[in-house]
Design a protein around this motif. Structure first.
Motif, PDB file in Angstrom:
ATOM      1  N   ASN A  46       0.856  -1.144  -0.164  1.00 48.82           N
ATOM      2  CA  ASN A  46       0.072  -0.039  -0.096  1.00 48.82           C
ATOM      3  C   ASN A  46       0.715   1.139   0.036  1.00 48.82           C
ATOM      4  OD1 ASN A  46      -2.655   1.283   0.062  1.00 48.82           O
ATOM      5  ND2 ASN A  46      -2.019   1.888   2.362  1.00 48.82           N
ATOM      6  N   TYR A  47       1.904   1.247   0.923  1.00 45.76           N
ATOM      7  CA  TYR A  47       2.820   2.525   1.019  1.00 45.76           C
ATOM      8  C   TYR A  47       3.367   2.727  -0.606  1.00 45.76           C
ATOM      9  CZ  TYR A  47       7.207   4.888   1.589  1.00 45.76           C
ATOM     10  OH  TYR A  47       8.292   5.673   1.384  1.00 45.76           O
ATOM     11  N   ILE A  48       4.093   1.631  -1.255  1.00 42.93           N
ATOM     12  CA  ILE A  48       4.607   1.770  -2.538  1.00 42.93           C
ATOM     13  C   ILE A  48       3.670   2.487  -3.468  1.00 42.93           C
ATOM     14  CG2 ILE A  48       5.714   0.444  -4.335  1.00 42.93           C
ATOM     15  CD1 ILE A  48       6.933  -1.270  -2.050  1.00 42.93           C
ATOM     16  N   GLU A  49       2.444   1.855  -3.443  1.00 49.24           N
ATOM     17  CA  GLU A  49       1.440   2.265  -4.463  1.00 49.24           C
ATOM     18  C   GLU A  49       1.139   3.704  -4.207  1.00 49.24           C
ATOM     19  OE1 GLU A  49      -1.174  -1.376  -6.103  1.00 49.24           O
ATOM     20  OE2 GLU A  49      -1.573  -0.523  -4.044  1.00 49.24           O
ATOM     21  N   ILE A  50       1.070   4.327  -2.971  1.00 51.14           N
ATOM     22  CA  ILE A  50       0.648   5.604  -2.744  1.00 51.14           C
ATOM     23  C   ILE A  50       1.771   6.271  -2.691  1.00 51.14           C
ATOM     24  CG2 ILE A  50       0.023   7.336  -0.911  1.00 51.14           C
ATOM     25  CD1 ILE A  50      -1.979   5.020   0.332  1.00 51.14           C
ATOM     26  N   GLU A  51       2.891   5.954  -2.202  1.00 50.51           N
ATOM     27  CA  GLU A  51       4.221   6.890  -2.012  1.00 50.51           C
ATOM     28  C   GLU A  51       4.755   7.147  -3.551  1.00 50.51           C
ATOM     29  OE1 GLU A  51       7.298   9.274  -0.774  1.00 50.51           O
ATOM     30  OE2 GLU A  51       5.410   8.538   0.392  1.00 50.51           O
ATOM     31  N   PHE A  52       4.677   6.181  -4.648  1.00 57.03           N
ATOM     32  CA  PHE A  52       5.013   6.446  -5.870  1.00 57.03           C
ATOM     33  C   PHE A  52       4.108   6.459  -6.745  1.00 57.03           C
ATOM     34  CE2 PHE A  52       8.140   4.368  -3.122  1.00 57.03           C
ATOM     35  CZ  PHE A  52       9.281   5.498  -3.268  1.00 57.03           C
ATOM     36  N   SER A  53       2.870   6.648  -6.566  1.00 53.56           N
ATOM     37  CA  SER A  53       1.666   6.705  -7.445  1.00 53.56           C
ATOM     38  C   SER A  53       1.482   5.691  -8.716  1.00 53.56           C
ATOM     39  CB  SER A  53       1.687   8.013  -8.072  1.00 53.56           C
ATOM     40  OG  SER A  53       1.915   9.055  -7.159  1.00 53.56           O
TER      41      SER A  53
END
Length: 90
Positions: A46-53
């Motif tokens: 989830n972090y990777i998807e949000i942080e890096f769009s």
């Protein structure tokens, strides 16, 4: 802040710790070292998807893509279509 540093900070802030002196390299497998569980894996995704769009597709959800800082960085380089010669200062 560079990509690897952002990933490391997130992992260090969220990993399961029984000893405050835990350290790991960018190549260490955080899953086999016992630092993370399945709940953390979902949080990391989830972090990777949000942080890096980005959106991580089903066929990209392989543990090998997310098992170390360098693997996550390599996955992001491909996903974001960054130049191969880019260093971690992106």
């Amino acid at each position: 802040m560079d990509i690897k540093k952002r990933i490391r900070t997130f992992i260090e802030d969220n990993l399961i710790r029984y000893d405050e002196e835990i350290s790991f390299t960018d190549d260490d497998d955080i899953f086999t070292m016992g630092f993370v569980n399945s709940l953390f894996a979902m949080k990391l995704l989830n972090y990777i998807e949000i942080e890096f769009s980005i959106t991580v597709e089903g066929d990209e959800m392989e543990m090998s893509n997310f098992s170390s800082i360098n693997n996550i960085f390599g996955f992001l380089k491909k996903k974001l279509d960054l130049p191969i010669s880019i260093n971690s200062e992106a």
